[in-house]
Design a protein around this motif. Structure first.
Motif, PDB file in Angstrom:
ATOM      1  N   ASN A 128      60.059  20.737  87.614  1.00 22.09           N
ATOM      2  CA  ASN A 128      60.490  21.866  86.787  1.00 22.09           C
ATOM      3  C   ASN A 128      61.109  21.418  85.469  1.00 22.09           C
ATOM      4  OD1 ASN A 128      59.604  23.640  88.663  1.00 22.09           O
ATOM      5  ND2 ASN A 128      61.614  24.491  89.176  1.00 22.09           N
ATOM      6  N   GLY A 129      61.788  20.287  85.505  1.00 19.07           N
ATOM      7  CA  GLY A 129      62.565  19.869  84.350  1.00 19.07           C
ATOM      8  C   GLY A 129      63.993  20.390  84.454  1.00 19.07           C
ATOM      9  N   PHE A 130      64.732  20.285  83.373  1.00 18.24           N
ATOM     10  CA  PHE A 130      66.147  20.648  83.406  1.00 18.24           C
ATOM     11  C   PHE A 130      66.549  21.234  82.059  1.00 18.24           C
ATOM     12  CE2 PHE A 130      65.267  16.207  82.775  1.00 18.24           C
ATOM     13  CZ  PHE A 130      65.867  15.908  81.566  1.00 18.24           C
ATOM     14  N   ILE A 131      67.630  21.978  82.066  1.00 15.80           N
ATOM     15  CA  ILE A 131      68.147  22.612  80.853  1.00 15.80           C
ATOM     16  C   ILE A 131      69.322  21.777  80.337  1.00 15.80           C
ATOM     17  CG2 ILE A 131      69.276  24.673  79.928  1.00 15.80           C
ATOM     18  CD1 ILE A 131      67.742  26.312  81.985  1.00 15.80           C
ATOM     19  N   ILE A 132      69.349  21.542  79.034  1.00 12.25           N
ATOM     20  CA  ILE A 132      70.421  20.758  78.411  1.00 12.25           C
ATOM     21  C   ILE A 132      71.322  21.709  77.627  1.00 12.25           C
ATOM     22  CG2 ILE A 132      70.956  18.875  76.822  1.00 12.25           C
ATOM     23  CD1 ILE A 132      68.187  17.723  77.405  1.00 12.25           C
ATOM     24  N   THR A 133      72.645  21.556  77.829  1.00  9.53           N
ATOM     25  CA  THR A 133      73.612  22.446  77.184  1.00  9.53           C
ATOM     26  C   THR A 133      74.656  21.652  76.412  1.00  9.53           C
ATOM     27  OG1 THR A 133      74.986  22.463  79.202  1.00  9.53           O
ATOM     28  CG2 THR A 133      73.357  24.221  78.954  1.00  9.53           C
ATOM     29  N   ASP A 134      75.335  22.347  75.525  1.00  9.44           N
ATOM     30  CA  ASP A 134      76.472  21.799  74.787  1.00  9.44           C
ATOM     31  C   ASP A 134      77.659  22.701  75.061  1.00  9.44           C
ATOM     32  OD1 ASP A 134      78.272  20.665  73.071  1.00  9.44           O
ATOM     33  OD2 ASP A 134      77.192  21.168  71.229  1.00  9.44           O
ATOM     34  N   HIS A 135      78.568  22.215  75.926  1.00  9.03           N
ATOM     35  CA  HIS A 135      79.707  23.025  76.377  1.00  9.03           C
ATOM     36  C   HIS A 135      79.236  24.361  76.948  1.00  9.03           C
ATOM     37  CE1 HIS A 135      81.650  20.221  73.529  1.00  9.03           C
ATOM     38  NE2 HIS A 135      82.662  20.282  74.382  1.00  9.03           N
ATOM     39  N   GLY A 136      78.165  24.299  77.730  1.00  6.00           N
ATOM     40  CA  GLY A 136      77.654  25.481  78.404  1.00  6.00           C
ATOM     41  C   GLY A 136      76.643  26.272  77.610  1.00  6.00           C
ATOM     42  N   GLN A 137      76.575  26.052  76.294  1.00  3.82           N
ATOM     43  CA  GLN A 137      75.647  26.791  75.445  1.00  3.82           C
ATOM     44  C   GLN A 137      74.274  26.105  75.450  1.00  3.82           C
ATOM     45  OE1 GLN A 137      76.350  29.776  73.516  1.00  3.82           O
ATOM     46  NE2 GLN A 137      78.048  29.752  74.990  1.00  3.82           N
ATOM     47  N   TYR A 138      73.232  26.910  75.504  1.00  2.09           N
ATOM     48  CA  TYR A 138      71.872  26.384  75.587  1.00  2.09           C
ATOM     49  C   TYR A 138      71.490  25.566  74.351  1.00  2.09           C
ATOM     50  CZ  TYR A 138      66.794  26.260  75.483  1.00  2.09           C
ATOM     51  OH  TYR A 138      65.488  25.845  75.385  1.00  2.09           O
ATOM     52  N   LEU A 139      70.917  24.364  74.591  1.00  2.00           N
ATOM     53  CA  LEU A 139      70.406  23.516  73.507  1.00  2.00           C
ATOM     54  C   LEU A 139      68.892  23.378  73.557  1.00  2.00           C
ATOM     55  CD1 LEU A 139      72.746  20.398  73.075  1.00  2.00           C
ATOM     56  CD2 LEU A 139      72.452  22.325  71.523  1.00  2.00           C
ATOM     57  N   GLY A 140      68.366  23.080  74.721  1.00  6.85           N
ATOM     58  CA  GLY A 140      66.933  22.846  74.881  1.00  6.85           C
ATOM     59  C   GLY A 140      66.654  22.436  76.314  1.00  6.85           C
ATOM     60  N   ILE A 141      65.482  21.838  76.524  1.00  8.09           N
ATOM     61  CA  ILE A 141      65.109  21.439  77.878  1.00  8.09           C
ATOM     62  C   ILE A 141      64.695  19.972  77.887  1.00  8.09           C
ATOM     63  CG2 ILE A 141      64.366  23.775  78.492  1.00  8.09           C
ATOM     64  CD1 ILE A 141      61.470  22.781  78.191  1.00  8.09           C
ATOM     65  N   GLY A 142      64.615  19.402  79.072  1.00  8.70           N
ATOM     66  CA  GLY A 142      64.098  18.062  79.270  1.00  8.70           C
ATOM     67  C   GLY A 142      63.112  18.078  80.420  1.00  8.70           C
ATOM     68  N   THR A 143      62.183  17.138  80.418  1.00  9.69           N
ATOM     69  CA  THR A 143      61.161  17.102  81.468  1.00  9.69           C
ATOM     70  C   THR A 143      61.358  15.884  82.361  1.00  9.69           C
ATOM     71  OG1 THR A 143      59.560  15.774  80.215  1.00  9.69           O
ATOM     72  CG2 THR A 143      59.567  18.171  79.848  1.00  9.69           C
ATOM     73  N   GLY A 144      60.880  16.007  83.590  1.00  6.05           N
ATOM     74  CA  GLY A 144      60.935  14.881  84.511  1.00  6.05           C
ATOM     75  C   GLY A 144      60.104  13.714  84.028  1.00  6.05           C
ATOM     76  N   HIS A 145      58.986  14.014  83.364  1.00  5.69           N
ATOM     77  CA  HIS A 145      58.118  12.953  82.838  1.00  5.69           C
ATOM     78  C   HIS A 145      58.855  12.124  81.795  1.00  5.69           C
ATOM     79  CE1 HIS A 145      55.124  11.281  80.007  1.00  5.69           C
ATOM     80  NE2 HIS A 145      54.422  11.056  81.115  1.00  5.69           N
ATOM     81  N   ASP A 146      59.570  12.783  80.890  1.00  5.22           N
ATOM     82  CA  ASP A 146      60.326  12.055  79.863  1.00  5.22           C
ATOM     83  C   ASP A 146      61.431  11.221  80.493  1.00  5.22           C
ATOM     84  OD1 ASP A 146      58.747  13.105  77.920  1.00  5.22           O
ATOM     85  OD2 ASP A 146      60.170  14.644  77.263  1.00  5.22           O
ATOM     86  N   LEU A 147      62.075  11.764  81.533  1.00  5.28           N
ATOM     87  CA  LEU A 147      63.141  11.025  82.207  1.00  5.28           C
ATOM     88  C   LEU A 147      62.604   9.753  82.845  1.00  5.28           C
ATOM     89  CD1 LEU A 147      66.012  10.708  83.349  1.00  5.28           C
ATOM     90  CD2 LEU A 147      65.308  12.157  85.274  1.00  5.28           C
ATOM     91  N   VAL A 148      61.499   9.866  83.573  1.00  3.40           N
ATOM     92  CA  VAL A 148      60.908   8.694  84.232  1.00  3.40           C
ATOM     93  C   VAL A 148      60.490   7.657  83.200  1.00  3.40           C
ATOM     94  CG1 VAL A 148      58.973   7.894  85.623  1.00  3.40           C
ATOM     95  CG2 VAL A 148      60.160  10.000  86.249  1.00  3.40           C
TER      96      VAL A 148
END
Length: 612
Positions: free
Chosen positions: A399-419
């Motif tokens: 699914n990937g994951f959501i990236i936040t800055d102090h709880g506020q939405y910034l963008g997303i990340g993928t499992g492929h990029d993490l690996v």
């Protein structure tokens, strides 16, 4: 800095008043008026070091209020002045007191005179008042550097450029204080093109241990060299920090290690400071060797992706996925806060089933979204994220994951990029560190030798090798062999000086030390003594008694092997940029062979000719 006049928020002002004094504003104003009327301010001076020759280039003038007053510290003094509308008066008096004291003490070099941009733009200060005053004191304007201390978020840059030109035309130079700390210091640098920039002490303190700070200061120095600006490193508090600043080519330094502010400042540097400046040295470790993978955060994986509202229909989301084959997930955000995540495959599969599109197509996407997505803060390290995904449900990897800055939405990340990033980090770590000891490997060893040679440093290269290690490994097992290698690395690390000496693990049971410590020979003997004692724990009572053990060789015959020992071959290297890491490594390897010809724990020093 000393003459700053920060604009405080109402809350900060209230906390300041309650912490400093309990009297009302009228009392505070009376104190300030008394200080101004009676000129109850004292000047202190802190030397600014010229790195190239170890001389004092000048002094920064600092100001203090009455010692028996809550307004003694410059922060309290100017905060109170700001609260009572007396900033201009207090700053003018401060400048006069500093200039008078500088002239009276007949200090050498230049004077860094703190001036806030607000006061620089005051009409009456731009018509020769400061120039007339320094002429009256017998000073020349080319000895005065106007040091701008930033306090506000925005300035009228056109007026500032005009004011800076006005002062330059009179013979003054301009400096910008606390580069990297203020709101717009980089823009001030670009707009005013000052003769000096002073790097905020945050980036100087601990620079010998922090590769990020090292990179920041190195970048500032490169920009300064191209723009013709001199850099002053503020806040130098240790010998190691001074050495790094010097090696980076920074022109000037200032801080407690050099000298503390004083009403009677030194005119000659302390002997220990001069000694550091005279000695040719280089940093003990390269940034690549010291950088921890934890400095890489999930922000590196950030992909900007427009979020959708939870009220948007599933049909619209479906069409968004169909229209963009690369789109794998959509974050669902409400009022800036992430509330869910929609996976491409999950949604398309759901709506592809009989009657599901008719049933759910017009309903809000919140009905089909993952209501418990993996949400991580931008500062989380990639290693932490990897552990979190492994321990969580496996669907988060796809699914990937959501990236936040102090709880506020910034963008997303993928499992492929993490690996991919984890794999790259592992490859990089393998190039730069031995996985068994985590000491720098071959590439950083070669880089370190090259850097020492390029810097003209005197050092001693020591090649360390275990004797009779292969039979030990065969008889007692690879696990015991690994323990002995780790023990050797631990002893070397404990004996060496971390701020001066470099330890590398070539591979197997081979290590190298690049000593810049003057007492390197004593340290080598200490290594041998500790190893000789520690290695006994790996042998039986019988082995210790006969100083060895019996094992069969490759032909099946019993052979006596001495206890494992350590040999060190040392080569002293004189400053010589024409040499190379290849020559140094070869000379150290030859010295190691000589050491291994000596029974037991041994040190061989090549004294016939120094390596060049």
């Amino acid at each position: 800095m000393a003459m700053a006049s920060p604009v405080l928020s109402q809350d900060t002002a209230c906390r300041f008043k309650s912490a400093i004094w309990d009297e009302n504003e009228t009392q505070a104003r009376l104190w300030l008026q008394e200080i101004i009327a009676q000129r109850r301010l004292t000047a202190l001076f802190q030397p600014v070091l010229l790195m190239g020759n170890g001389e004092i280039a000048g002094y920064e003038g600092l100001i203090r209020g009455p010692s028996d007053s809550p307004l003694h510290s410059p922060h309290n003094l100017f905060s109170a002045a700001n609260e009572n509308g007396l900033v201009v008066e207090v700053e003018h008096l401060s400048r006069q007191v500093v200039l008078e004291s500088f002239a009276r003490l007949n200090l050498p070099g230049k004077l860094f005179l703190n001036v806030s941009p607000e006061c620089l733009l005051q009409h009456n200060t731009r018509h020769g008042e400061t120039l007339a005053y320094i002429h009256k004191l017998g000073l020349r304007p080319d000895r005065i550097i106007i040091e701008l201390t930033e306090n506000q978020r925005t300035y009228d840059y056109n007026l500032l450029r005009e004011a800076a030109k006005h002062y330059r035309d009179m013979g003054f130079e301009i400096a910008i204080d606390d580069l990297g700390e203020g709101f717009s210091s980089l823009r001030l640098w670009s707009e005013l093109r000052p003769e000096y920039v002073k790097i905020d002490m945050h980036f100087i303190q601990g620079i010998d241990q922090d590769p990020v700070k090292l990179q920041f200061v190195s970048s500032i120095q490169q920009i300064a060299e191209r723009s013709g600006t001199k850099v002053v490193a503020e806040g130098i508090e240790t010998e190691a920090e001074l050495r790094v600043i010097k090696d980076l080519g920074i022109a000037h330094g200032q801080g407690y290690y050099i000298a503390r502010p004083s009403g009677q400042p030194v005119t000659v540097l302390p002997a220990e400071v001069v000694k550091v400046l005279e000695k040719k040295m280089a940093p003990a470790l390269l940034p690549s060797c010291k950088a921890s993978p934890k400095t890489v955060s999930v922000l590196k994986l950030l992909r900007e992706c427009h979020a959708v509202s939870p009220d948007l229909s599933n049909e619209i989301i479906y069409q968004m996925f169909i229209g963009d084959p690369e789109l794998q997930a959509l974050p669902v955000v409400k009022n800036g806060l992430p509330v869910g995540l929609i996976n491409r495959n999950a949604l398309i599969d759901k709506l592809a089933r009989p009657y599901q599109r008719e049933l759910y197509g017009k309903k809000p996407c919140s009905r089909l979204m993952d209501t418990a997505p993996l949400i991580v803060e931008k500062d989380m390290s990639i290693q932490e994220l990897s552990h979190t995904i492994v321990e969580a449900d496996r669907h988060h990897l796809s699914n990937g994951f959501i990236i936040t800055d102090h709880g506020q939405y910034l963008g997303i990340g993928t499992g492929h990029d993490l690996v991919r990033e984890i794999t790259q980090m592992q490859i990089s770590a393998a190039r730069y560190a031995n996985p068994l000891t985590m000491l720098p490997g071959n590439e950083p060893i070669n880089e370190q030798i090259a850097m020492l040679l390029q810097g003209g440093a005197e050092f001693c290269a020591c090649y360390c090798d275990l004797d009779h290690f292969k039979p030990f490994n065969d008889v007692f097992g690879y696990h015991s062999g690994d323990n002995v290698i780790q023990l050797t690395g631990k002893i070397l690390s404990e004996v060496c000086e971390p701020d001066q000496d470099f330890i590398g693990h070539i591979g197997g049971d081979d290590f190298i030390i690049l000593f810049q410590s003057a007492d390197w020979e004593v340290r080598c003997q200490r290594v041998l003594e500790r190893f000789e004692k520690a290695i006994l724990d790996f042998f039986s009572v019988e082995d210790k008694a006969r100083e060895g053990y019996i094992a069969k060789d490759r032909h099946g015959e019993e052979v006596f092997y001495p206890l494992t020992s350590l040999s060190i071959g040392a080569v002293q290297v004189e400053p010589c940029k024409q040499s190379s890491h290849h020559k140094i490594s070869a000379a150290a390897a030859e010295a190691k062979k000589q050491a291994k010809g000596i029974p037991g724990n041994s040190l061989f020093i090549e004294r016939r000719a120094k390596c060049s």
